[in-house]
Each structure stands twice: as structure tokens, then as C-alpha cells.
Design a protein around this motif. Structure first.
Motif, PDB file in Angstrom:
ATOM      1  N   THR A  24      28.603 -38.807  21.431  1.00  0.00           N
ATOM      2  CA  THR A  24      27.999 -37.644  20.771  1.00  0.00           C
ATOM      3  C   THR A  24      26.569 -37.975  20.343  1.00  0.00           C
ATOM      4  N   LEU A  25      25.789 -36.917  20.167  1.00  0.00           N
ATOM      5  CA  LEU A  25      24.427 -37.119  19.676  1.00  0.00           C
ATOM      6  C   LEU A  25      24.468 -37.763  18.287  1.00  0.00           C
ATOM      7  N   ALA A  26      25.449 -37.370  17.469  1.00  0.00           N
ATOM      8  CA  ALA A  26      25.546 -37.945  16.116  1.00  0.00           C
ATOM      9  C   ALA A  26      25.723 -39.457  16.194  1.00  0.00           C
ATOM     10  N   ASP A  27      26.632 -39.914  17.070  1.00  0.00           N
ATOM     11  CA  ASP A  27      26.848 -41.358  17.167  1.00  0.00           C
ATOM     12  C   ASP A  27      25.656 -42.055  17.814  1.00  0.00           C
ATOM     13  N   PHE A  28      24.953 -41.367  18.740  1.00  0.00           N
ATOM     14  CA  PHE A  28      23.734 -41.960  19.287  1.00  0.00           C
ATOM     15  C   PHE A  28      22.713 -42.183  18.170  1.00  0.00           C
ATOM     16  N   LEU A  29      22.544 -41.188  17.306  1.00  0.00           N
ATOM     17  CA  LEU A  29      21.563 -41.310  16.222  1.00  0.00           C
ATOM     18  C   LEU A  29      21.978 -42.406  15.243  1.00  0.00           C
ATOM     19  N   ARG A  30      23.267 -42.454  14.919  1.00  0.00           N
ATOM     20  CA  ARG A  30      23.750 -43.414  13.916  1.00  0.00           C
ATOM     21  C   ARG A  30      23.837 -44.832  14.470  1.00  0.00           C
ATOM     22  N   GLU A  31      24.431 -44.961  15.677  1.00  0.00           N
ATOM     23  CA  GLU A  31      24.740 -46.297  16.197  1.00  0.00           C
ATOM     24  C   GLU A  31      23.581 -46.882  17.001  1.00  0.00           C
ATOM     25  N   HIS A  32      22.915 -46.048  17.800  1.00  0.00           N
ATOM     26  CA  HIS A  32      21.847 -46.570  18.658  1.00  0.00           C
ATOM     27  C   HIS A  32      20.495 -46.554  17.956  1.00  0.00           C
ATOM     28  N   CYS A  33      20.215 -45.497  17.215  1.00  0.00           N
ATOM     29  CA  CYS A  33      18.911 -45.395  16.545  1.00  0.00           C
ATOM     30  C   CYS A  33      18.967 -45.927  15.105  1.00  0.00           C
ATOM     31  N   HIS A  34      20.174 -46.218  14.612  1.00  0.00           N
ATOM     32  CA  HIS A  34      20.362 -46.703  13.231  1.00  0.00           C
ATOM     33  C   HIS A  34      19.831 -45.700  12.209  1.00  0.00           C
ATOM     34  N   LEU A  35      19.896 -44.430  12.553  1.00  0.00           N
ATOM     35  CA  LEU A  35      19.507 -43.384  11.606  1.00  0.00           C
ATOM     36  C   LEU A  35      20.793 -42.855  10.979  1.00  0.00           C
ATOM     37  N   THR A  36      21.185 -43.481   9.866  1.00  0.00           N
ATOM     38  CA  THR A  36      22.513 -43.196   9.299  1.00  0.00           C
ATOM     39  C   THR A  36      22.493 -42.038   8.297  1.00  0.00           C
ATOM     40  N   GLY A  37      21.371 -41.353   8.200  1.00  0.00           N
ATOM     41  CA  GLY A  37      21.337 -40.199   7.306  1.00  0.00           C
ATOM     42  C   GLY A  37      22.119 -39.007   7.842  1.00  0.00           C
ATOM     43  N   THR A  38      22.331 -38.962   9.148  1.00  0.00           N
ATOM     44  CA  THR A  38      23.161 -37.910   9.749  1.00  0.00           C
ATOM     45  C   THR A  38      24.618 -38.298   9.529  1.00  0.00           C
ATOM     46  N   HIS A  39      25.313 -37.547   8.700  1.00  0.00           N
ATOM     47  CA  HIS A  39      26.669 -37.941   8.286  1.00  0.00           C
ATOM     48  C   HIS A  39      27.733 -37.191   9.074  1.00  0.00           C
ATOM     49  N   LEU A  40      28.882 -37.829   9.219  1.00  0.00           N
ATOM     50  CA  LEU A  40      30.001 -37.207   9.929  1.00  0.00           C
ATOM     51  C   LEU A  40      31.133 -36.938   8.948  1.00  0.00           C
ATOM     52  N   GLY A  41      31.424 -35.663   8.738  1.00  0.00           N
ATOM     53  CA  GLY A  41      32.481 -35.310   7.797  1.00  0.00           C
ATOM     54  C   GLY A  41      33.745 -34.826   8.468  1.00  0.00           C
ATOM     55  N   CYS A  42      33.630 -34.260   9.675  1.00  0.00           N
ATOM     56  CA  CYS A  42      34.842 -33.726  10.306  1.00  0.00           C
ATOM     57  C   CYS A  42      34.874 -33.988  11.807  1.00  0.00           C
ATOM     58  N   GLU A  43      33.725 -34.189  12.418  1.00  0.00           N
ATOM     59  CA  GLU A  43      33.618 -34.451  13.847  1.00  0.00           C
ATOM     60  C   GLU A  43      34.205 -33.351  14.709  1.00  0.00           C
ATOM     61  N   HIS A  44      34.342 -32.141  14.166  1.00  0.00           N
ATOM     62  CA  HIS A  44      34.687 -31.031  15.037  1.00  0.00           C
ATOM     63  C   HIS A  44      34.007 -29.724  14.624  1.00  0.00           C
ATOM     64  N   GLY A  45      32.791 -29.861  14.117  1.00  0.00           N
ATOM     65  CA  GLY A  45      31.955 -28.688  13.970  1.00  0.00           C
ATOM     66  C   GLY A  45      32.265 -27.780  12.797  1.00  0.00           C
ATOM     67  N   VAL A  46      32.981 -28.266  11.817  1.00  0.00           N
ATOM     68  CA  VAL A  46      33.358 -27.409  10.698  1.00  0.00           C
ATOM     69  C   VAL A  46      32.495 -27.652   9.464  1.00  0.00           C
ATOM     70  N   CYS A  47      32.199 -28.921   9.150  1.00  0.00           N
ATOM     71  CA  CYS A  47      31.631 -29.212   7.822  1.00  0.00           C
ATOM     72  C   CYS A  47      30.107 -29.128   7.779  1.00  0.00           C
ATOM     73  N   GLY A  48      29.435 -29.325   8.907  1.00  0.00           N
ATOM     74  CA  GLY A  48      27.982 -29.180   8.928  1.00  0.00           C
ATOM     75  C   GLY A  48      27.201 -30.384   8.418  1.00  0.00           C
ATOM     76  N   ALA A  49      27.888 -31.473   8.013  1.00  0.00           N
ATOM     77  CA  ALA A  49      27.175 -32.629   7.453  1.00  0.00           C
ATOM     78  C   ALA A  49      26.233 -33.270   8.473  1.00  0.00           C
ATOM     79  N   CYS A  50      26.536 -33.111   9.777  1.00  0.00           N
ATOM     80  CA  CYS A  50      25.765 -33.792  10.824  1.00  0.00           C
ATOM     81  C   CYS A  50      24.654 -32.925  11.400  1.00  0.00           C
ATOM     82  N   THR A  51      24.326 -31.835  10.721  1.00  0.00           N
ATOM     83  CA  THR A  51      23.327 -30.907  11.275  1.00  0.00           C
ATOM     84  C   THR A  51      21.972 -31.588  11.487  1.00  0.00           C
ATOM     85  N   VAL A  52      21.416 -31.413  12.684  1.00  0.00           N
ATOM     86  CA  VAL A  52      20.068 -31.897  13.007  1.00  0.00           C
ATOM     87  C   VAL A  52      19.330 -30.756  13.710  1.00  0.00           C
ATOM     88  N   LEU A  53      18.039 -30.934  13.891  1.00  0.00           N
ATOM     89  CA  LEU A  53      17.262 -29.952  14.646  1.00  0.00           C
ATOM     90  C   LEU A  53      17.112 -30.456  16.075  1.00  0.00           C
TER      91      LEU A  53
END
Lengths: 156, 501
Positions: A24-53
Motif C-alpha cells: 500500500t502507499l501507506a506502507d511505502f510512506l511509512r516503511e520505505h520513506c520512514h515518514l511515520t506521520g501517516t498513521h494506520l487505524g483500520c487499513e480498510h478505508g474507514v478511519c481516515g488516519a492515513c489520509t494524504v494528498l
């Protein structure tokens, strides 16, 4: 699984990576780019914590694959302000009790940034609709609503 | 010794010291921690509410590239030395609580195997998985805590020491529990937490999955990270409030409460933690609530079921308020009294203090009636009633209700009576205040900074706080039962007075 070479811009910097197509783009940002500000709360599009532009549009990074971001521009929470130089939306959240534990906060800040860019003078109903894709568990939404109202007043 | 300085910061609005990092994506939540060569843990869970485990074939899982190990109950459970929670002590009658289920699974989500792999993606691929008596039985549905950050921890065994990065409300309890579990001296376990994305009781004690990761950490060559997904969190991270009670109150003709009784029954699931009785006794003890009630009795029953275990959740005894206040509304309706008038008739006030409720709970310094009156005044209850009356005449229904309760916090017993603060005044004059921490969004960093600044008479920006590391902070029970603010106040203030001297 075969890996795919991708190239995209994140917060203005070019990033390259070899990724499995299922990443996922979220894991690419967190794991590959080390940008851990994008948070994962549900991993199925419900909580919105991982919203990016993504090219300016607010998207859920858990529902976008990294390979889908090929050649595109991603802005994460890290690209919107620093502790020393908060964005108007971040200032409004701080001044209006718009956060407590802070886990959902990056997603709210990104969503609201996009909302106010597209609609600088929203009605109360438009603010509520704009917040409806993000879940907060601590603060309650009144403080967040007030923050958006205040930020709308500050947005140039 | 100087006199206490005037409070400049406590009780005023100040900007939170946590916010800069949290607003900009620079917090450190447990999933933000990376360790060299770190492996990822993932649970295989029961799809059945109750079944026997006859055979687990792990060969296919081990054949997948990237899978490092698969642990079953026989691999982890024999390493458990002791398994109990500090809040309850080791001598209470507790439920057996295996790390992994062995021969029998007892709820959907019961962990059966722990897969250790190079990434979460591989790990998850493995299992594609009186004059008047009001008498009413009142039911409450189950709740789940659902913090936006799920549970998780990183455990690293290195050079005979165990380091744990945890999403927790109580880092010192994680250390104590883990040291007992593995039979390690407490000094060789270190727990670190910075930001925790909500707890609501779910992260107040380590649960079975945490035990599994702690047990597995010494069997693999690198740190293990386990980050729970939302489905697991909803299935197995505990449940609360599935309970009912027959509540009765006897009244004099004028509405004076003469006696109260509750027969309480709670579902504790399969593996209640920290123990099956939990806080149910508090339901009975606090059932009289903020009212003057001369006599009261209660009973409580805990029932096991094939569901996730009962855990703490935001005032785990809350059923007493719900049952009592719903019953009072029913009683008011039956007696033809205004529900607010019935409550005002019975509320304790400042003049009644000190007071001991009929179940033995001592009350003091409580302005219950006065607070209730102030709330009604702010609401303008009489105006609301008129508005309601007019609306009803126009065919619109408006509702109004009140709920008042009394609950204990900062328990003065054992573990929960424990909290400390260390204040260091550095050569530059900068002040650091060290407390156990365990913030899950309750602003305890800001609170401690405010209190210390006031107690020392220094400016807010001269004070910083260090929390969440068991190696450097004093022992404390963390965030639970609304205690961290009030407990930290005592510590920070008394330490500051000593420092000032």
C-alpha cells in the motif's frame, strides 16, 4: 512476488523504490520513506488516519497501492508544517482543542487542508461533511469543528 | 521553605506541550519504532467460538519464503514463570490465561499460533483468516474500547536484556508483568513509550498477545514487532459492559429514597483480565451514588462465555450509574413526580459531608446537590420544560434527562496508590520533571509541566517533562481510573516543594 520499480515525489522530494505490487502507499510512506506521520487505524478505508494528498486530492493511503502513485505527487502530514512553523490548520487545531492522543490527527489535518483549499468559506454543514471521513476517538468532534471554523477564518 | 507560589498555570488554558509533534506527524507511536533486522509477528486465530485443537500443521507456513518461525502453545507456554497483574496481586483466584490456546479454543479470535516473518505481508499470507417500589431489570449491550491506534509492541532481546517499546497506559506494569512472566530480574527489562494512540482501558495491562510476543522474543535473533490489525482488535482485544441487573428502590410517599438493591450479572467472556470478578463489586458499592440512601444491599455474578475476555473500559463499574438513573426516571414516572425534583429531594449536599454510603464508601468534600443545581441553572431547566411543552403541543417531541454519579479515583491502595515525580533543575536553570507517564491523549505532559511551573514559581517554558521510560522515571501506575492527573499533582507538587527548599 515480483517487484516493480516506482518513482514519485513525496513532499517535493523524488523517491524511488522497488516494491511488491500489493504494497500500500501507506506502507511505502511509512516503511520505505520512514515518514511515520501517516498513521494506520483500520487499513480498510474507514478511519481516515492515513489520509494524504495525491496530486492534491485527499485519499486514503491504505486504499491506494504504491504502484498507483507512480509518477505522481504525494503530500503527507510531514509536508504541511513543522513544530516550529505550524500551518494555519495545525494552529487552529492546537488553539481549539482539536486533538488529544494525536493518532487520528494527521489524517484530520490533511483532510481539512484539502477541504479549505477547495472551499475556503464552508458552511457548517459543509464542514461536517468534510470531516465525515475521519474518526476521532478521544477529543470528540466539537473541538475539531471549531478548529476548522477558525482555520477557515485564517486561510488566506 | 518558601510558601506555595500562586497558581499561574494550573486551571488556566495553556497550549499543550504535546501538540507540536502530534500535529506535524513527528510523534513516536509504537508502530513508528524500527529496529535493525526487525521481524514482524502475526497471530493465527480461531474462527470458532469453541473447538478442540487436534492438530496444527505448520509445514506449509514454514515453506513460505520470508517466514522465520511459527510458534505454537507448546513452544511458548512452558516458558511462563508467573502470570499475574500488579493491581490484583498474585493470590487472587484468577482464570487460567494461556499465552497461546493449546488443546481448546474458547472464542472467535483466540490466538493459536504466532508467525514470525520478515514483513507483515508475508506473516498475514500464512492464513488466508415502601410506599412505592421501582423494580426493573436493566440491560446493557457490550462495548469495545476501539482506540484508533490498535495494540502493539516491539520486543528486543539483546545481551541479556529485554527492551520493550509498547503502546501502553502503564509502562511500569508492562515491565513488572514481563519480568515475572519470563523470570527475569526487573532491572533487565526496560519499557519505553512515548505516544499512545488512545487506550480507554484496553492498554492498561498486557494481554495474551503481548505475552506471546514477550515469550517469543528470546527465541529469534532480532527484535519482533507486532502491530494488531483492526479486525483482530475488534475480535480479541477485550470487551466490556455486557451486563444486566435487577435494580430496586423503595421510596416514601414524598419521594424520599428509603433503600436500594441491585442484583448484578456480568459477562466476563473467556479470558477476563486482570481477573474474572473485575470491578463488579464496585457496581454494588457505588450503586447508591450521589443520593442519601439509608439502606442498600447488592449481589454480583460473573459468567464466562465463548467471547473475548472482559477488560477494563472507561469506568468499568459504570453500569451502576446507568441502572440507578434509569430506575429513578422510571420511579419518577410511576410516582408522577418530575425526575429532577425526585433527584433534588435525595441528593447529598456539602452540608451532609462527611458521609458514609450504606455500602461503606466514605464521601467527603462533595458538592453534589450544589453541582446539580448549577447545571440546571446553566441549562435553564424551567425554560427547557416550557419549550418542551410548547413543542409537544405542536407535535414535536423534545427530551431532557440527567445522570449524576459519584466514583472513586486515585485509589489509596497498593499499586494504584503509587506514583512518584523526580525534578531535576539543570545547571542552566532549566527544569525537567520525570513521572511514570502513560499518556494516551490525556495531556499528562502538559498537566505535569503546568503543576511544576506553579509549584516552583518558574515560567511554563522553563519546564519540560520526561515520561514513559521505566529506566529513568519513578515507579507509577500510569493512566487508569482517571488517576494520572490527580496522582501526578501530588507528586509534582511535593517534589517541587522539596526542590524549592
Amino acid at each position: 512476488m515480483d517487484e516493480v520499480q516506482i518513482r514519485l515525489r513525496v513532499n517535493g522530494l523524488e523517491r524511488r523504490g522497488r516494491v511488491e505490487p500489493r504494497l500500500t502507499l501507506a506502507d511505502f510512506l511509512r516503511e520505505h520513506c520512514h515518514l511515520t506521520g501517516t498513521h494506520l487505524g483500520c487499513e480498510h478505508g474507514v478511519c481516515g488516519a492515513c489520509t494524504v494528498l495525491l496530486d492534491g486530492a485527499a485519499v486514503r493511503a491504505c486504499l491506494v497501492l504504491a504502484v498507483q502513485a507512480e509518477g505522481r505527487e504525494v503530500t503527507t502530514i510531514e509536508g504541511l508544517g513543522t513544530p516550529e512553523n505550524l500551518s494555519p490548520v495545525q494552529v487552529a487545531f492546537q488553539e481549539n482543542h482539536g486533538l488529544q492522543c494525536g493518532f487520528c490527527t494527521p489524517g484530520f489535518v490533511v483532510s481539512v487542508t484539502a477541504l479549505l483549499r477547495d472551499n475556503p468559506d464552508p458552511t457548517d454543514e459543509e464542514i461536517r461533511a468534510g470531516l465525515s471521513g475521519n474518526i476521532c476517538r478521544c477529543t470528540g468532534y466539537q473541538g475539531i469543528f471549531k478548529a476548522v471554523r477558525a482555520a477557515a477564518g485564517n486561510t488566506p | 521553605m518558601r510558601e506555595t507560589t500562586a497558581a499561574r498555570y494550573a486551571g488556566t488554558r495553556v497550549q499543550r506541550v504535546e501538540d507540536g509533534r502530534l500535529l506535524t506527524g513527528h510523534g513516536t507511536f509504537v508502530d513508528d519504532v524500527r529496529r535493525p533486522g526487525m521481524l514482524h509477528a502475526c497471530f493465527v486465530r480461531s474462527p470458532f467460538a469453541h473447538a478442540r485443537v487436534t492438530h496444527v500443521d505448520i509445514s506449509a507456513a514454514l515453506d513460505l519464503p520470508g517466514v522465520h518461525a511459527v510458534f505454537l502453545a507448546a513452544d511458548l507456554n512452558p516458558d511462563i514463570r508467573e502470570q499475574w497483574y500488579t493491581s490484583m496481586g498474585k493470590d487472587i483466584p484468577d482464570t487460567p490465561r494461556p499465552a497461546l490456546a493449546s488443546d481448546e479454543v474458547r472464542f472467535v479470535g483466540d490466538p493459536v499460533a504466532l508467525v514470525i516473518a520478515e514483513s507483515r505481508y508475508i506473516a498475514e499470507e500464512v492464513f488466508a483468516a415502601a410506599a412505592h417500589v421501582a423494580d426493573e431489570t436493566i440491560y446493557q449491550q457490550g462495548y469495545a474500547a476501539v482506540p484508533i491506534e490498535t495494540r502493539g509492541l516491539v520486543v528486543e532481546w539483546s545481551a541479556g536484556e529485554l527492551t520493550i517499546w509498547a503502546a501502553t497506559q502503564a509502562p511500569h506494569e508492562v515491565r513488572a508483568f514481563c519480568a515475572r512472566l519470563l523470570g527475569l530480574p526487573e532491572q533487565r527489562v526496560r519499557v519505553i513509550m512515548r505516544d499512545t494512540g488512545g487506550g480507554f482501558g484496553q492498554k492498561v495491562i498486557p494481554l495474551r498477545e503481548d505475552m506471546c510476543v514477550m515469550l517469543a522474543a528470546r527465541k529469534v535473533p532480532a527484535a519482533i514487532k507486532w502491530i494488531e490489525d483492526r479486525r483482530e482488535n475488534l475480535m480479541s482485544a477485550g470487551q466490556a459492559r455486557h451486563e444486566h441487573g435487577r435494580a430496586r428502590m423503595a421510596f416514601a410517599a414524598d419521594g424520599e429514597i428509603l433503600a436500594a438493591h441491585i442484583d448484578h450479572v456480568q459477562d466476563v467472556g473467556s479470558y477476563p483480565s486482570p481477573w474474572p470478578v473485575g470491578t463488579s463489586a464496585a457496581v454494588g458499592m457505588i450503586f447508591p451514588g450521589p443520593y442519601r440512601i439509608p439502606q442498600a444491599t447488592w449481589s454480583t455474578v460473573s459468567l464466562f462465555s465463548n467471547t473475548s475476555g472482559r477488560t477494563a473500559y472507561r469506568g468499568p463499574w459504570q453500569f451502576e450509574s446507568m441502572a440507578r438513573e434509569v430506575l429513578l426516571d422510571i420511579a419518577a414516572r410511576q410516582m408522577g413526580l418530575d425526575p429532577v425534583a425526585l433527584r433534588r429531594r435525595n441528593l447529598l449536599g456539602l452540608a451532609d459531608m462527611p458521609y458514609v454510603n450504606p455500602c461503606g464508601m466514605p464521601y467527603d468534600h462533595m458538592s453534589l446537590r450544589e453541582t446539580f443545581d448549577l447545571a440546571l441553572e446553566m441549562l435553564d431547566y424551567e425554560a427547557f420544560r416550557r419549550e418542551q411543552h410548547e413543542a409537544r403541543a405542536a407535535g414535536r417531541y423534545l427530551g431532557g434527562g440527567t445522570c449524576s454519579y459519584v466514583e472513586p479515583t486515585s485509589t489509596g491502595m497498593g499499586y494504584y496508590a503509587t506514583e512518584g515525580a523526580t525534578i531535576r533543575i539543570e545547571p542552566s536553570g532549566a527544569v525537567n520533571v520525570y513521572v511514570a507517564g502513560g499518556s494516551t491523549g490525556n495531556s499528562i505532559e502538559t498537566t505535569v509541566v503546568q503543576l511544576t511551573a506553579d509549584a516552583l514559581g518558574v515560567d511554563l517554558d522553563q519546564v519540560a517533562t520526561i515520561q514513559g521510560g521505566t529506566a529513568v522515571t519513578p515507579f507509577g501506575a500510569g493512566t487508569a481510573g482517571s488517576r494520572s492527573g490527580s496522582r501526578s499533582r501530588c507528586c509534582a507538587t511535593s517534589s517541587a516543594r522539596t526542590s524549592a527548599r
